[in-house]
Design an enzyme around this catalytic site. Sequence first.
Site: not given
Length: 488
Positions: A135, A182, A215, A239
């Site tokens: 972002y 991740k 995940d 987000d």
Amino acid sequence: MSTAETQKQKRKVTVIPGDGVGPECVRAAQRIIEAAGAAIEWEECEAGASVFRKGIASGVPQETIESIRRTRVVLKGPLETPVGYGEKSANVTLRKLFETYGNIRPVRELPGVPTPYSGRGIDLVVVRENVEDLYAGIEHMQTPGVAQCLKLISAKGCEKVVRLAFELARAEGRKRVHCATKSNIMKLTEGLLKRTFERISPEYPDIEAQHIIIDNCAHQLVKRPEQFDVIVTTNMNGDIISDLTSALIGGLGFAPSANIGNDVAIFEAVHGSAPKYAGKNVINPTAVILSAVLMLRHLGEFEAAAKIEHAILVTLEEGKVRTGDVVGYDRCATTTAYTDEIIANLGRKSQRHRVRDYRPIRLPQLGPEPDWVRPKTRRVVGVDLFIESSLAAEALGRGLEDLVADLPLKLKMISNRGTKVYPPTGAITDCVDHWRCRFILRDESADLTDAAIFQLLQRVSAKYRWMHLEKLQEFDGARGFTMAQGED
């Protein structure tokens, strides 16, 4: 006490009504805050669509910026954002201008709002890093058919958001913080948050600390969301999963948020401007009202905040007036009637649903120096040179090897979209015209100079089109770059 003295004690807050349904929601929150007796004086400003139409590309005029500099606190309605073209999001601009580095997204099961998870006792907070990661918005077309977005994760940004998550847990009496990353794939960027979390967590022995792959976190949020208390994560991950958590408790109409910085705090609903409902007096204002509750706690108005939260719970429990996102817009109460009911219930307490005891959050205080991490040793061992070419990998590789045969650098490998394709490995790879060509020093003990890099660029640019270069660095003896898939 005189009127002047009473007015003098009020805390000024910048209010941005926003676009679409924003003004209706914000006005509902203002009415409730005033009825609860909180000492707030509003300074109304604009941002978003009306500002874009004036030709201000940021969507945020200077007058609004100056107001926020004065008040340091903002209650904001949703702002429209161009999608896929044109100006940047005014929402993101406001967060970045004032370094509101932490986005706090609480969700809890609410009475009278039926969901597949009703009765599970969901009550958690997502703490999302708010100003960096993808972002940062640094994008380039590297070739006519390949786009790049830089994922920037800083040690300083990680430390601030991790400490904020632990401090929030303490302030709200929570017992567990999960760090969701991740880092199994992005070992340097996402891994930096994981390593920071593991370094800082021993400073909070009263709080259980766990790492979870993002995940799996999403999977577990759907499967058993009640196991979570606080989740801290990077910007894009946060987000996505914070919208997921909102869906578990009834949707974005019930999802507040706080953008927290050490100097400025911005409070806003998560939902958008919903233009098709604008002006119809049917929108659910709960998310903005709950955002205002977060604002009151930030300002130390704990009594007024608890009074409003109890009134919302009582209103939802009794179900006399219900919003369109719960019962359908053909038979829902108006926004005004729903607001009136909450005001009528001020002073009443829910007997079945808890309002937490809150303490002020102790915000992390880090120094202003840009060079937050200072290694004892550093060395440049090579470069990744990104080249645009329609050649096949083998032809490109042999051509580059010939070009640098007498230089202190040699071609180690070429990758395409992260997979090594030269020297050939036998893999089947569908290549595009975007090649990462890794050159390393022939003398592995040397330090690559800029002069040698310029010489490489002169040689390569005489024959090939290049668009980007990255130095391959070692810090304190540790490699500061990753290997391609298939690279030794």
